[in-house]
Design a protein around this motif. Structure first.
Motif, short mmCIF file in Angstrom:
data_model
loop_
_atom_site.label_atom_id
_atom_site.label_comp_id
_atom_site.label_asym_id
_atom_site.label_seq_id
_atom_site.Cartn_x
_atom_site.Cartn_y
_atom_site.Cartn_z
N LYS A 29 44.21 32.50 33.23
CA LYS A 29 43.09 33.43 33.43
C LYS A 29 42.00 32.75 34.27
CE LYS A 29 44.89 36.45 30.48
NZ LYS A 29 45.28 37.83 30.82
N TYR A 30 40.93 33.50 34.51
CA TYR A 30 39.80 32.99 35.28
C TYR A 30 38.53 33.08 34.44
CZ TYR A 30 43.00 33.38 39.23
OH TYR A 30 44.07 33.23 40.06
N TYR A 31 37.66 32.06 34.58
CA TYR A 31 36.42 32.04 33.80
C TYR A 31 35.31 31.42 34.64
CZ TYR A 31 37.42 27.07 33.09
OH TYR A 31 37.67 25.74 33.29
N LYS B 194 34.50 34.34 27.67
CA LYS B 194 35.07 35.52 28.34
C LYS B 194 35.90 35.09 29.55
CE LYS B 194 33.92 40.04 30.26
NZ LYS B 194 32.84 41.01 30.54
N TYR C 214 38.88 36.49 32.78
CA TYR C 214 39.25 37.62 33.63
C TYR C 214 40.69 37.44 34.11
CZ TYR C 214 34.21 38.48 33.79
OH TYR C 214 32.90 38.73 33.46
N ASP C 215 41.34 38.55 34.38
CA ASP C 215 42.73 38.50 34.84
C ASP C 215 42.83 38.18 36.32
OD1 ASP C 215 43.79 39.14 32.35
OD2 ASP C 215 43.51 41.29 32.68
N GLU C 216 41.79 38.53 37.09
CA GLU C 216 41.83 38.35 38.54
C GLU C 216 40.70 37.42 38.99
OE1 GLU C 216 44.16 39.53 40.41
OE2 GLU C 216 45.13 40.73 38.83
N CYS D 225 31.33 35.43 39.01
CA CYS D 225 30.68 35.67 37.73
C CYS D 225 29.61 36.76 37.88
CB CYS D 225 30.04 34.37 37.22
SG CYS D 225 29.02 34.60 35.75
N LEU E 136 34.79 32.43 40.06
CA LEU E 136 35.53 32.13 38.84
C LEU E 136 36.60 31.10 39.15
CD1 LEU E 136 35.99 35.78 37.51
CD2 LEU E 136 34.23 34.14 36.85
N THR F 245 28.30 44.43 41.62
CA THR F 245 28.39 43.94 40.24
C THR F 245 27.01 43.69 39.66
OG1 THR F 245 30.52 42.88 40.71
CG2 THR F 245 29.33 42.12 38.76
#
Length: 795
Positions: A92-94, A103, A105-107, A111, A118, A197
């Motif tokens: 995953k990505y963080y 938390k 993320y898949d992609e 941030c 990420l 975002t």
């Protein structure tokens, strides 16, 4: 009134933001919250009960607040785990700043809180470099298409525009549109995603400002290119086409891209410091088991294992000697160049280098418990600390973006309601967009980078290497300079101060001891040899040379038995010391000097004094800094006598002796907890954690790679006078930046009410796009011209 409080319960930057916003929501309060250390600086117009603060932070989350106590910030290195990826981060990505805690993320992306890219837990070295490579590729694309757009747009200001001889302006406008597409939709598309975002999460930041400004400029230009008939004559050029803003769009985006590229480069430098530290640790060790030697990985070492350390090997883990003795180079830990004699039961430290003898040791601290691992951890933690300047753009955006948007909306509403009957909505739309365009921060993107770029170049000419703008900003506000002794204040290498002979035959005595030491690699021995060479003394052959650990060396020179070392060595060779000679030696030792006795054929004939000379520039530099109100504090791993002598000679504010790396770190954190801006000057591996923790780390260019990588400033000449220069440069650059920010906003802010149409009811004047472009140009030219003045600064 300003007070300091400790905040408990914060785990990430998102927590910090919540607590800061909660405190600032209290009337009459201005609060600034930091995550590391976890404290709040609160200014209040009148006394406020702490219970009111507690209610505010409790409403924001599971946080508590109490009156600040310096003891709350004591370093607990062994208890503080390394910042690790979230447990569910595999594949995953963080956010590397942990803004949203665990938390993931898949992609890949950025941030939503801080805007940083990420990262993934599985990232290899090539993948880590890919971010910089991708940005550099996008930067080249942006430059390739932005430069011709800028030339086309500016050519209209040249008398008898030569481009008009090739094609008309309407065609050139289409060329600008086509050239802008790769910049907007490829090179800088990520900025629009971040702006979107930030809007939907309401975490307004610099990307919000850039996204709205450049986005509206681009959309306005596309609409003007496709539907010029919708625009009144006031918004058209002399060629009859609508004035477009493709050059403003692409220039803004290219400048922001440049900033991102520099930021990624700076992060790679931090990683470089950690890599250099990790190189100190050996990969293998020799385990003694059942009387046999076995080579094992250091990861397989357990507490209690007996290890053999051979000559020249690095100590694998922390422990103590259980058999044998040796001389160990601990300069990478203590910063002191003189190797330390070690015998049975003495402690040894991982990463230090064994001398010429083998010994056995027992492992006492392994893995993350070793001092070297703790240093790596401290550098990593300090490197992730939040810098004050990082909040500058967010603070501007926090007020500027909503204000401009509100003014733009009000402009549209008023024009739509009270404008000309036939084109009220169009006038409203055009003027609303004009407000956004005139507020577009073209010069804002130049204000800081231009001053920093020129300042960094000026610094390089004076032997000052500056890693980032944060260092320049903080250097102008420094209250305390913490400096290492060896290699920073002093030369960093032992040298002979004098040779004393009882019978006044110093030259003959020097010849004997230099000849004795000519085959020794010990730094003290080399200092004696170099001293003799400088006096053109020809050395004699030495026989029966022997090094006696912890005492000195003996041998035969020109048929005479010569001994050089401490008093224990003289006792071993049965050489007596007269009271007069003993008193002279004691007097030298009280000055903090290293003194070795010299005995010839069993008679004490004199002594040699070895010192680490203070650099000629140190005294003047320290006096200049102290005259400017900066406290200068020396931290050293050396003994108290030597430290006291140096401190007295330089009239330092204070000093701390016998310092380990974590001790230096604690001193800096103590000053920072009192609200002081701290600069740290050092040159050794042992200084790396302190250099990273300090608001401004200053490395001597003559020092280690780790120190240089951990610092934000590097003085190429390894000279404290460079700190005086960088302080002067910092003040000039920050003054220049403030002037640039004025120029960046002056034309834009002045143009906003005109763009909104406040002059139209009285004079029938609307802000022509040509005037808007001219205002942007003036602000940019003013910023550039002002920044270039720094080239004339005398350091």
């Amino acid at each position: 009134m300003k007070y300091t409080y400790t905040i408990n319960g914060m785990h990430c930057n998102s927590c910090r933001t919540k607590v800061e916003n909660a405190l600032n929501s209290i009337e009459g309060v201005e609060a600034e919250v930091t995550l590391d250390p976890p404290k709040a600086e609160i200014s209040m117009q009148k006394p406020i009960q702490i219970t009111q603060f507690q209610e505010a932070v409790a409403a924001a989350g599971n946080y508590t607040i109490k009156v600040f106590n310096p003891n709350d910030l004591k370093l607990k290195v062994t208890e503080k785990p390394a910042p690790a990826p979230p447990p569910n981060a595999v594949g995953k990505y963080y956010c590397p700043m942990f803004c949203e805690g665990d938390k993931v993320y898949d992609e890949p992306g950025s941030c939503p809180v801080c805007g940083m890219d990420l990262v993934t837990v599985e990232a290899s070295e090539e993948e880590k470099n890919k971010s910089y490579t991708d940005l550099w590729q996008k930067m080249k694309i942006a430059l390739l298409f932005t430069i011709p757009i800028f030339i086309i747009a500016m050519s209209d200001m040249i008398p008898n525009n030569p481009l008009m001889n090739i094609m008309d302006m309407e065609t050139w406008n289409w060329v600008q549109f086509v050239l802008s597409l790769p910049v907007v939709f490829y090179a800088a598309w990520m900025f629009f995603k971040r702006a979107w975002t930030s809007l939907i999460t309401w975490n307004l930041n610099m990307f919000t400002l850039i996204g709205i400004g450049s986005g509206m400029a681009f959309l306005f230009s596309v609409f003007g290119l496709l539907f010029p008939e919708f625009f009144p004559a006031e918004f058209k050029t002399g060629h009859g086409s609508v004035h477009l803003y493709f050059e403003a769009t692409t220039v803004i985006l290219t400048l922001v891209l440049l900033g991102q590229l520099l930021e990624v480069k700076a992060h790679s430098k931090t990683s470089g410091a950690l890599k250099e530290l990790m190189k100190l640790a050996p990969v293998e060790a020799v385990l003694v088991q059942d009387g046999k030697d076995k080579v094992i990985s250091i990861h397989d070492i357990k507490k209690g294992d007996v290890l053999r350390v051979k000559p020249g090997d690095k100590i694998p883990v922390d422990g103590k000697i259980i058999e044998g003795e040796s001389t160990i180079d601990e300069s990478m830990i203590s910063g002191e160049p003189i190797p330390v004699d070690k015998k049975m039961d003495d402690a040894v430290i991982a990463g230090t280098i064994n001398g010429t003898q083998s010994f056995l040791m027992v492992a006492e601290k392994v893995g993350s418990e070793t001092l070297l691992s703790q240093i790596v951890q401290m550098v990593n933690d300090a490197s992730r600390s939040r810098a004050p300047i990082q909040k500058l753009a967010d603070k501007i955006a926090k007020y500027f973006v909503p204000t401009v948007v509100v003014v733009s909306v009000i402009t549209f509403v008023i024009w739509a309601k009270f404008g000309p009957e036939e084109n009220a909505l169009m006038y409203g739309f055009i003027n609303a967009v004009a407000v956004l365009i005139i507020a577009c921060p073209c010069a804002l993107g130049l204000a800081t980078p231009m001053s920093v770029m020129v300042g960094v170049g000026k610094g390089a000419q004076s032997g000052i290497l500056i890693k980032n703008a944060e260092a320049l900003e903080n250097m102008d506000k420094v209250h305390v300079l913490v400096t290492d002794k060896t290699g920073t204040i002093t030369e960093g290498k032992p040298s002979v101060e004098k040779v004393f002979a009882v019978q006044n035959n110093e030259e003959e005595l020097l010849k004997l001891i230099a000849s004795l030491n000519q085959y020794s690699e010990h730094p003290l021995a080399q200092a004696v040899v170099h001293f003799a060479e400088a006096k053109n003394i020809k050395l004699s052959e030495t026989k029966d040379f022997e090094s006696i650990t912890g005492k000195g060396v003996v041998g035969t020179v020109a048929g005479k038995k010569v001994a050089l070392g401490n008093k224990k060595l003289l006792e071993e060779v049965n050489a007596s010391v007269t009271e007069a000679l003993e008193n002279q030696v004691i007097a030298e030792q009280k000055l903090g000097k290293t003194v070795s006795y010299v005995a010839v054929d069993g008679i004490a004939m004199g002594f040699v004094t070895i010192t680490d000379a203070i650099k000629e520039s140190s005294a003047h530099a320290i006096k200049t800094l102290m005259d400017q109100g900066i406290e200068v504090i020396m931290l050293t791993g050396d003994n108290k006598n030597t430290a006291q002598a140096v401190a007295d000679e330089l009239h330092l504010s204070s000093f701390v002796a016998d310092c380990l790396p974590q001790d230096k770190l604690k001193v800096i954190q103590k000053w920072q907890s009192e609200g002081k801006v701290v600069a740290m000057a050092g040159d050794g591996i042992n200084d790396a954690p302190a250099l990273a923790q300090a608001d401004i780390g200053i490395a001597m260019g003559t020092g280690t790679d780790v120190a240089i990588e951990s610092a934000k400033l590097t003085l190429v000449k390894g000279d404290l006078q460079g700190i005086v220069k960088v302080k002067q440069l910092s003040h000039a650059v920050m003054k220049n930046i403030r002037q640039n920010l004025f120029f960046a906003f002056f034309y834009n802010v002045l143009g906003i009410p005109i763009a909104a149409g406040v002059l139209y009811p009285f004079f029938g004047i609307l802000l022509s796009p040509m005037i808007a472009a001219l205002a942007m140009s003036f602000s940019s030219v003013s910023v550039i011209a002002n920044a270039l003045r720094l080239r004339n600064l005398k350091l």
